[in-house]
Design a protein around this motif. Structure first.
Motif, mmCIF file in Angstrom:
data_model
loop_
_atom_site.group_PDB
_atom_site.id
_atom_site.type_symbol
_atom_site.label_atom_id
_atom_site.label_comp_id
_atom_site.label_asym_id
_atom_site.label_seq_id
_atom_site.Cartn_x
_atom_site.Cartn_y
_atom_site.Cartn_z
ATOM 1 N N GLY A 9 -52.141 2.075 -14.521
ATOM 2 C CA GLY A 9 -52.523 2.550 -13.192
ATOM 3 C C GLY A 9 -51.350 2.533 -12.242
ATOM 4 N N VAL A 10 -51.564 3.071 -11.075
ATOM 5 C CA VAL A 10 -50.536 3.107 -10.033
ATOM 6 C C VAL A 10 -51.194 2.809 -8.689
ATOM 7 N N GLU A 11 -50.554 1.948 -7.939
ATOM 8 C CA GLU A 11 -50.977 1.733 -6.555
ATOM 9 C C GLU A 11 -50.083 2.575 -5.654
ATOM 10 N N LEU A 12 -50.695 3.388 -4.811
ATOM 11 C CA LEU A 12 -49.946 4.242 -3.903
ATOM 12 C C LEU A 12 -49.774 3.552 -2.543
ATOM 13 N N LYS B 242 -55.158 -0.080 -0.034
ATOM 14 C CA LYS B 242 -54.280 0.895 -0.673
ATOM 15 C C LYS B 242 -54.995 1.602 -1.829
ATOM 16 N N VAL B 243 -54.561 2.823 -2.066
ATOM 17 C CA VAL B 243 -55.133 3.622 -3.138
ATOM 18 C C VAL B 243 -54.682 3.071 -4.488
ATOM 19 N N VAL B 244 -55.621 2.860 -5.378
ATOM 20 C CA VAL B 244 -55.310 2.447 -6.746
ATOM 21 C C VAL B 244 -55.894 3.485 -7.693
ATOM 22 N N LEU B 245 -55.058 4.024 -8.551
ATOM 23 C CA LEU B 245 -55.486 5.030 -9.520
ATOM 24 C C LEU B 245 -55.339 4.463 -10.923
ATOM 25 N N LEU C 117 -44.811 8.517 2.416
ATOM 26 C CA LEU C 117 -44.298 7.157 2.338
ATOM 27 C C LEU C 117 -43.778 6.868 0.935
ATOM 28 N N GLY C 118 -42.698 6.120 0.860
ATOM 29 C CA GLY C 118 -42.229 5.636 -0.427
ATOM 30 C C GLY C 118 -41.864 6.760 -1.383
ATOM 31 N N THR C 119 -41.555 6.371 -2.593
ATOM 32 C CA THR C 119 -41.203 7.342 -3.626
ATOM 33 C C THR C 119 -41.839 6.917 -4.943
ATOM 34 N N PRO C 120 -42.233 7.902 -5.749
ATOM 35 C CA PRO C 120 -42.727 7.573 -7.084
ATOM 36 C C PRO C 120 -41.649 6.819 -7.880
ATOM 37 N N PRO C 121 -42.021 5.936 -8.744
ATOM 38 C CA PRO C 121 -43.377 5.722 -9.274
ATOM 39 C C PRO C 121 -44.218 4.755 -8.452
ATOM 40 N N TYR C 122 -43.842 4.474 -7.204
ATOM 41 C CA TYR C 122 -44.608 3.578 -6.341
ATOM 42 C C TYR C 122 -44.769 2.199 -7.005
ATOM 43 N N ASN C 123 -46.015 1.756 -7.174
ATOM 44 C CA ASN C 123 -46.252 0.433 -7.767
ATOM 45 C C ASN C 123 -47.057 0.612 -9.053
ATOM 46 N N PRO C 124 -46.374 0.948 -10.152
ATOM 47 C CA PRO C 124 -47.088 1.166 -11.418
ATOM 48 C C PRO C 124 -47.451 -0.169 -12.070
ATOM 49 N N PHE C 125 -48.510 -0.179 -12.834
ATOM 50 C CA PHE C 125 -48.893 -1.427 -13.498
ATOM 51 C C PHE C 125 -49.685 -1.147 -14.769
ATOM 52 N N SER D 222 -49.682 -7.612 -6.998
ATOM 53 C CA SER D 222 -50.877 -7.114 -7.670
ATOM 54 C C SER D 222 -51.700 -6.288 -6.692
ATOM 55 N N THR D 223 -52.576 -5.461 -7.247
ATOM 56 C CA THR D 223 -53.455 -4.664 -6.397
ATOM 57 C C THR D 223 -54.598 -5.540 -5.906
ATOM 58 N N VAL D 224 -55.426 -4.956 -5.093
ATOM 59 C CA VAL D 224 -56.567 -5.699 -4.562
ATOM 60 C C VAL D 224 -57.514 -6.088 -5.683
ATOM 61 N N ASN D 225 -57.456 -5.387 -6.801
ATOM 62 C CA ASN D 225 -58.331 -5.704 -7.933
ATOM 63 C C ASN D 225 -57.645 -6.540 -8.996
#
Lengths: 427, 146
Positions: A97-100, A123-126, A169-177, A195-198
């Motif tokens: 996933g990636v957090e944007l 934040k958006v988490v995909l 905002l920011g640049t890819p890959p942002y916060n990949p996990f 870590s993301t909110v989840n």
């Protein structure tokens, strides 16, 4: 009548879509990461929070992202993210996933990924896929042993459409996990990320100090803004890349090209990924329509076009566009496809330019468009399928293809070239 | 006297090592040379090392005419590299200047890269320019005169 022009295939091609009313948009700017025809690499050690073999091949992904902004305001309009899994070492099932750096309230829509909407201000988490092994349909180490047959990369195209007035905002890959397929909260991030909110905090657990580093400062994830040969099974990253230690010890000041100097026989790279190579392409949007120029229309190009169309035709009388992967289309039976693609299975929606009556009353689906000239004088190769007769496949080598009106039209297929995977936009 | 020993002991302790935090997370902490190390098990790196091969840069590029007037809507491409026979390679950006004649761009460049190549697509000769993005120039401001 507005005329919207699609140029798909060769840079000089024209694919005319006429009669679709729409609202003029300002021109777009496109930023490509790492560049328009290249992939970056993200790789993880999945024994986290404990140190393991440091071969960083437990989950290896390549990505290419395009950030499209409004040229006047600078506001972001959409993000097109192409990911492909190229290697899965070990037996642990991991997702990705990636957090944007955007909040959920700033997003209009997401296609191709699971959007974890945890509240407007979060934040958006995909989640782009849940289990890399399942994506391959195989278990164990995949593409990490030289003696085994190579498996083709598994691709995902994700399109994020933004609401108005959102600054880029920011640049890819942002916060990949990476995350454990059986434990979503068990996330693995790049060093220094959160870590993301989840996700749950592993600071102080096993070998973790803080911020996804070990007590000695080692990371559990690596990002390289280029394609990168990942270590073979059990080959530590510093063995596979002998200059790594000098680079790290210098704080990144010396041996800066360490990732271009692998040890012989210690790394693997995807040869099959070549078939997915992105083509040079650009597109623009003006008051007179969308103009796509591509010498190699690929998944990234098509996804970008699809995103543009999704924005442009949101609220269109025929409904919200649906973006589908070509593989999903191919899986449909002819009758399913006919129903999907047309308001009536007996209504034509694709015809030859200026020769609409020839195919009127019969739904055709263009399967491949490989090139046009601007004048519409020739098409190198267009193959279409009569949906009423799935055995009927025709080659077309003259004229241009057009949609003279929107009556009954439900789809525009975005062509591919040299086997790259297209996307489909349909109403 | 006891008071003196206690304080002098503390003083010796304080000056015994460099009072600055060690530059590296070395176990001795006193700047003693470490044995040559070639693997991750023994090597050390600066505290806070981020393991990133690239860094973010913010590029602000103004395109102006010979009178200094800004040129909005000018098509611009930015490349990572330039080859005389191929032109720009590794396209990082394509778009146009905003209503103020300025292009704002955030991107990632390798830490070793010192310039990016800018191509101004206005039909005039000599469309290529370089913009410094060297280390320490993470906010790169440049103006192109046409």
């Amino acid at each position: 009548m507005n005329i919207r022009k699609f140029q798909v295939g060769l840079a000089t091609g024209t694919f005319v879509v006429a009669g679709i009313s729409g609202v003029a948009h300002a021109a777009n700017n496109n930023a490509y990461f790492p560049s328009s025809q290249a992939f970056g690499t993200v790789m993880f050690e999945d024994q986290f929070p404990c140190e393991a073999d440091y071969d960083f091949n437990d989950l290896v992904l390549e990505y290419n992202a395009t950030v499209t902004t409004d040229s006047s305001s600078g506001d972001i309009r959409y993000l097109v993210w192409n990911t492909r899994i190229v290697a899965v070492g070990g037996r642990i099932n991991n997702g990705f996933g990636v957090e944007l750096p955007y909040t959920n309230s700033q997003i209009l829509s997401v296609s191709g990924a699971t959007w974890e909407n945890n509240g407007a201000s979060e934040k958006v988490v995909l989640r782009m896929f849940e289990n890399a092994h399942a994506e391959y349909g195989a278990d164990g180490s995949l593409n990490t042993m030289a003696e085994r047959d190579e498996m083709a990369p598994v691709e995902r195209a994700v399109v994020v459409t933004f609401n108005s007035n959102v600054s880029s905002l920011g640049t890819p890959p942002y916060n990949p996990f990476a995350f454990r397929s059986d434990s979503r909260a068990h996330e693995i991030h790049l060093a220094g990320e959160s870590s993301t909110v989840n996700g749950i905090d592993f600071d102080g657990v096993c070998d973790v100090d803080t911020d996804y580093k070990t007590l000695a400062g080692l990371p559990f994830g690596i990002h390289i803004s280029a394609q990168f040969g990942w270590p073979i099974e059990n080959a530590r990253l510093d063995i596979a890349y002998p200059e790594l230690v000098a680079w790290a010890s210098s704080g990144g000041l010396s041996n800066t090209n360490w990732n271009d100097a692998p040890a012989a026989g210690q790394t693997l790279a995807s040869s099959l990924a070549d078939m997915c190579t992105l083509g040079s392409s650009s597109y623009s949007y003006t008051a007179t329509g969308i103009s796509v120029q591509s010498s190699d229309s690929t998944a990234a190009t098509n996804a970008a076009i699809a995103a543009q169309i999704a924005i442009d035709f949101a609220g269109h009388p025929q409904g919200t566009p649906v973006i589908m992967d070509w593989r999903d289309i191919e899986a449909m039976t002819a009758s399913e496809l006919a129903i999907f693609m047309t308001t009536s299975p007996t209504t034509a929606f694709v015809t030859k330019d200026g020769d609409i009556d020839l195919y009127a009353g019969r739904p055709y689906f263009i399967r491949r468009i490989e090139g046009y000239t601007n004048s519409g004088a020739s098409i190198h190769d267009a193959v279409w399928l009569d949906l009423n007769d799935p055995t009927s496949v025709s080659d077309y080598s003259g004229g241009s293809v057009s949609f003279p009106d929107t009556t009954g039209k439900r789809g525009i297929w975005l062509g591919s070239w040299k086997g790259a995977r297209p996307a489909l936009v349909a109403w | 006297m006891r008071f003196f020993y206690v304080w002098s002991g503390c003083f010796v302790f304080l000056i015994g090592c460099d009072q600055q935090p060690p530059a590296c997370a070395s176990p001795d902490g006193c700047g003693q040379p470490l044995p040559a190390c070639t693997d991750l098990n023994c090597s050390k790196w600066p505290v806070g090392f981020d393991w990133q091969t690239h860094r973010e840069v913010a590029l602000s590029l103004a395109v102006s005419d010979s009178n200094g007037g800004r040129l909005p809507g000018t098509r611009v491409e930015v490349y990572a590299a330039y080859d005389p026979s191929l032109g720009g390679t590794q396209l990082l950006f394509s778009g146009q200047t905003n209503n103020s004649g300025v292009l704002e761009l955030n991107h990632r460049v390798p830490k070793s890269r010192s310039v990016v190549w800018v191509k101004v697509l206005d039909g005039r000769a000599d469309p290529w320019f370089t913009v410094s993005v060297a280390e320490g120039n993470d906010v790169a401001v440049a103006e192109v005169l046409r």
